[in-house]
Design an enzyme around this catalytic site. Structure first.
Site, PDB file in Angstrom:
ATOM      1  N   CYS A   1       6.041  -7.736  -3.865  1.00 26.89           N
ATOM      2  CA  CYS A   1       7.429  -7.781  -3.405  1.00 26.89           C
ATOM      3  C   CYS A   1       8.250  -8.692  -4.305  1.00 26.89           C
ATOM      4  CB  CYS A   1       7.493  -8.233  -1.959  1.00 26.89           C
ATOM      5  SG  CYS A   1       6.601  -9.766  -1.664  1.00 26.89           S
TER       6      CYS A   1
ATOM      7  N   GLU B   1       9.793  -9.280   6.407  1.00 26.37           N
ATOM      8  CA  GLU B   1       9.645  -9.585   4.979  1.00 26.37           C
ATOM      9  C   GLU B   1       9.709  -8.249   4.258  1.00 26.37           C
ATOM     10  OE1 GLU B   1       9.561 -12.531   3.676  1.00 26.37           O
ATOM     11  OE2 GLU B   1       9.271 -13.749   5.457  1.00 26.37           O
TER      12      GLU B   1
HETATM   13  P1  NAD Z   1       6.145   0.585   4.583  1.00 24.42           P
HETATM   14  O1  NAD Z   1       7.431   0.098   5.110  1.00 24.42           O
HETATM   15  O2  NAD Z   1       6.034   2.001   4.195  1.00 24.42           O
HETATM   16  O3  NAD Z   1       4.966   0.335   5.624  1.00 24.42           O
HETATM   17  C1  NAD Z   1       4.659  -0.964   6.107  1.00 24.42           C
HETATM   18  C2  NAD Z   1       3.902  -0.829   7.409  1.00 24.42           C
HETATM   19  O4  NAD Z   1       4.771  -0.320   8.422  1.00 24.42           O
HETATM   20  C3  NAD Z   1       2.698   0.114   7.366  1.00 24.42           C
HETATM   21  O5  NAD Z   1       1.637  -0.469   8.082  1.00 24.42           O
HETATM   22  C4  NAD Z   1       3.223   1.345   8.092  1.00 24.42           C
HETATM   23  O6  NAD Z   1       2.222   2.112   8.711  1.00 24.42           O
HETATM   24  C5  NAD Z   1       4.107   0.717   9.136  1.00 24.42           C
HETATM   25  N1  NAD Z   1       5.134   1.589   9.709  1.00 24.42           N
HETATM   26  C6  NAD Z   1       5.695   2.696   9.167  1.00 24.42           C
HETATM   27  N2  NAD Z   1       6.630   3.194  10.002  1.00 24.42           N
HETATM   28  C7  NAD Z   1       6.666   2.378  11.074  1.00 24.42           C
HETATM   29  C8  NAD Z   1       7.448   2.346  12.256  1.00 24.42           C
HETATM   30  N3  NAD Z   1       8.390   3.260  12.501  1.00 24.42           N
HETATM   31  N4  NAD Z   1       7.241   1.344  13.134  1.00 24.42           N
HETATM   32  C9  NAD Z   1       6.316   0.407  12.894  1.00 24.42           C
HETATM   33  N5  NAD Z   1       5.535   0.367  11.794  1.00 24.42           N
HETATM   34  C10 NAD Z   1       5.728   1.350  10.886  1.00 24.42           C
HETATM   35  O7  NAD Z   1       5.815  -0.403   3.362  1.00 24.42           O
HETATM   36  P2  NAD Z   1       4.644  -0.275   2.298  1.00 24.42           P
HETATM   37  O8  NAD Z   1       4.965   0.891   1.411  1.00 24.42           O
HETATM   38  O9  NAD Z   1       3.344  -0.338   2.995  1.00 24.42           O
HETATM   39  O10 NAD Z   1       4.797  -1.630   1.461  1.00 24.42           O
HETATM   40  C11 NAD Z   1       5.586  -1.745   0.312  1.00 24.42           C
HETATM   41  C12 NAD Z   1       6.895  -2.422   0.643  1.00 24.42           C
HETATM   42  O11 NAD Z   1       6.617  -3.671   1.255  1.00 24.42           O
HETATM   43  C13 NAD Z   1       7.724  -2.742  -0.584  1.00 24.42           C
HETATM   44  O12 NAD Z   1       9.077  -2.454  -0.306  1.00 24.42           O
HETATM   45  C14 NAD Z   1       7.537  -4.245  -0.755  1.00 24.42           C
HETATM   46  O13 NAD Z   1       8.588  -4.889  -1.423  1.00 24.42           O
HETATM   47  C15 NAD Z   1       7.415  -4.681   0.671  1.00 24.42           C
HETATM   48  N6  NAD Z   1       6.742  -5.981   0.766  1.00 24.42           N
HETATM   49  C16 NAD Z   1       7.472  -7.080   1.096  1.00 24.42           C
HETATM   50  C17 NAD Z   1       6.858  -8.337   1.128  1.00 24.42           C
HETATM   51  C18 NAD Z   1       7.642  -9.591   1.456  1.00 24.42           C
HETATM   52  O14 NAD Z   1       7.021 -10.611   1.697  1.00 24.42           O
HETATM   53  N7  NAD Z   1       8.954  -9.550   1.472  1.00 24.42           N
HETATM   54  C19 NAD Z   1       5.503  -8.433   0.851  1.00 24.42           C
HETATM   55  C20 NAD Z   1       4.804  -7.281   0.524  1.00 24.42           C
HETATM   56  C21 NAD Z   1       5.425  -6.054   0.491  1.00 24.42           C
END
Ligand code: NAD
Length: 519
Positions: free
Chosen positions: A287, A253
């Site tokens: 999001c 997502e």
């Molecule tokens: P992010 O991608 O920076 O981090 C998300 C998670 O991934 C964190 O827990 C982070 O520690 C982890 N992570 C980072 N690198 C990783 C790796 N290499 N392997 C595994 N895990 C890793 O996202 P964010 O800044 O926390 O959240 C904001 C983003 O999330 C925005 O783009 C938003 O649109 C999206 N989002 C999408 C939805 C949806 O339902 N589509 C919902 C909420 C947020």
């Protein structure tokens, strides 16, 4: 001590200078104060959690739907009994307004525990399948869903209940063990809810929380049977690439750039109110936020006037309880830079700022950006093409619905969208032309609250769905069973192949399927 900025850097690169490799300092973004420390779990720690999860999962599965539902329903009551505590912890680590935490984290969580407790069994019940194939007519055909085993849920920082537990709950209800890697920015809510689950009788090890940076998330991918990731598109690609090495299924997502289309026959008041509400809700860090608006020329001026009036009146402050502030802090300080970059880029290319436009908050430290309304924007500007994820509302005038649809679809993202028109047929017809996983007509965002309705992104916004039946079957192995009840010892089409039988079969198939016109 790692600051939040360093923390997110190290989520991509664990070798980031100054990052504290052993513990995370969690900040209140509304004040900038460090409010807690949580440990950074190493790959070995994650491996140990995985062993523990796998050891207890069979007993959790054996509890059956009823036994598992009992725990989840107790947790629903725990959430209602501890409403203030949950909301307070969410607010403390996100800086969001009380109402945002109440509706989009606490209330969602309350509903989700009950929803999956009730619906896991009907959604996962054996499905009888009938077939048109003459070769297997009369056989019993069944599709069953059995838990995959150990699920890794990796969550973002914007909704610490909804975007982590929203998936952990159905995964658990299906009979899986779960390891949740919450965002390093907001780990406290997950730890609180884990405490609640244990109080409600969830056996130790069935649900575990692995705090840490991105490296902890990356380590998790190698140990689980399925990865449920919510976060940015950039990280989602990395997760999918790593999971491919072990053929571990993923559901992603990801980010969005949701358009709102306001047609000339729209209820302009409602459209303007919802545009402000759902671009600023959670300080724009949803999001499925309204990220850009296209308004047909005849109602453009009226729409902009109403939006401006409403946005000017927003109280952008630290919430101290119900009704005390409208738009809270930004949860992640790095996000403030992105929002500022988008606003400055728009201004440099000719956009006008009607409301807000600045970072910061007089008299407060922490991460703040003013609710901002932009006009005279176009698709050369980042605010119209990249995910801003902040309290901004860029509004663009369009000649007609055709132009609105073309511009709405001119995006690599396709998460949500909304269309406003008093002509419901027209509104729905436009909705069907939008390249988005979910579209609301005369509404926005609230589709997310219908747990029966699948929600997932098109294009770069995701792979897979949450909610609805697919929101739980994704945590299961699908097994098809064919049972032959009445059968001959041998069947005519079997060895040795006989010319007469082969010709006869062909004749029968041609008779069955070959009749009728060729057009
Ligand atoms: P992010 O991608 O920076 O981090 C998300 C998670 O991934 C964190 O827990 C982070 O520690 C982890 N992570 C980072 N690198 C990783 C790796 N290499 N392997 C595994 N895990 C890793 O996202 P964010 O800044 O926390 O959240 C904001 C983003 O999330 C925005 O783009 C938003 O649109 C999206 N989002 C999408 C939805 C949806 O339902 N589509 C919902 C909420 C947020």
């Amino acid at each position: 001590m790692a600051t939040k900025e360093q923390a997110i850097e190290s989520s991509v690169d664990s070798t980031a200078p100054n990052a504290d490799a052993t513990r995370i300092a969690v900040e209140n973004p509304a004040t900038g104060e460090v409010i807690a420390h949580v440990p950074v779990l190493s790959p070995d720690d994650v491996a140990a959690l995985a062993r523990r999860g796998r050891a207890v999962q069979p007993a959790w599965k054996a509890l059956g739907f009823e036994g598992r539902s009992r725990v989840l329903l107790r947790m629903q009551k725990w959430m209602t009994d501890h409403a203030e505590r949950v909301i307070e912890v969410v607010m403390s680590e996100t800086g969001k307004a009380y109402e945002d935490a109440q509706l989009a984290d606490w209330a969602y969580g309350v509903a989700a525990f009950g929803f999956w407790a009730k619906n896991a069994e009907p959604y996962l019940a054996d499905e009888k399948v009938s077939t048109a194939s003459p070769f297997v007519k009369g056989r019993k055909l069944v599709l069953r869903h059995t838990p995959l085993g150990l699920i890794g849920v990796i969550g973002p920082w914007n909704y610490p209940v909804t975007n982590s537990f929203g998936d952990a709950i159905p995964a658990l209800a299906a009979g899986n063990a779960v390891i949740l890697k919450p965002s390093e920015i907001t780990p406290l809510t997950s730890l609180l809810l884990l405490e609640g689950l244990h109080e409600c009788g969830m056996p130790e090890g069935v649900m575990q929380v692995a705090t840490g940076y991105g490296d902890t998330g990356a380590a998790l991918i190698d140990h689980v049977d399925m990865v449920m990731f919510t976060g940015s598109t950039a990280t989602g690609k990395r997760v999918m690439a790593q999971a491919a090495e072990t053929l571990t299924p993923v559901s992603l997502e990801l980010g969005g750039k949701d358009p709102m289309l306001v047609l000339a026959d729209a209820d302009v008041d409602r459209a303007a109110n919802l545009a402000v509400q759902y671009s600023m809700f959670n300080a724009g860090q949803s999001c499925i936020s309204v990220e850009r608006v296209y308004v047909e020329e005849p109602v453009y001026d009226a729409f902009v006037a109403k939006v401006t009036e409403k946005a000017r009146a927003l109280r952008n402050d630290a919430s101290t309880g119900p009704g005390t502030a409208d738009v809270g802090a930004m949860t992640f300080s790095n996000q403030v830079e992105i929002v500022e970059r988008h606003v400055e880029d728009a201004k440099a290319k000719g956009a006008k700022v009607l409301v807000g436009g600045h970072r910061g908050h007089a008299g407060r430290s922490g991460s703040w950006f003013e609710p901002t309304v932009l006009v005279d924007v176009d698709h050369t500007m980042a605010c119209m093409t990249e995910e801003t994820f902040g309290p901004t509302l860029p509004i663009m005038k369009v000649a007609d619905a055709e132009e609105a649809v073309r511009l709405a679809n001119d995006s690599p993202y396709g998460l949500g969208a909304s269309v406003f028109s008093k002509d419901l047929d027209k509104g729905e017809a436009v909705a069907r032309r939008l390249e988005a996983g979910a579209v609301c007509v005369n509404d926005a965002l609230v589709n997310y609250l219908a747990l029966e309705l699948p929600m997932g992104g098109a294009k770069a916004s995701g792979v897979g769905y949450r909610h609805g039946k697919g929101g739980i079957t994704k945590f299961c192995q699908h097994q098809s069973i064919l049972v032959t009840r009445f059968a001959l010892k041998d069947e005519p089409q079997m060895y040795p192949y006989k010319k007469g039988v082969t010709k006869g079969l062909q004749k029968a198939i041609r008779f069955l399927y070959g009749r009728g016109k060729r057009s």
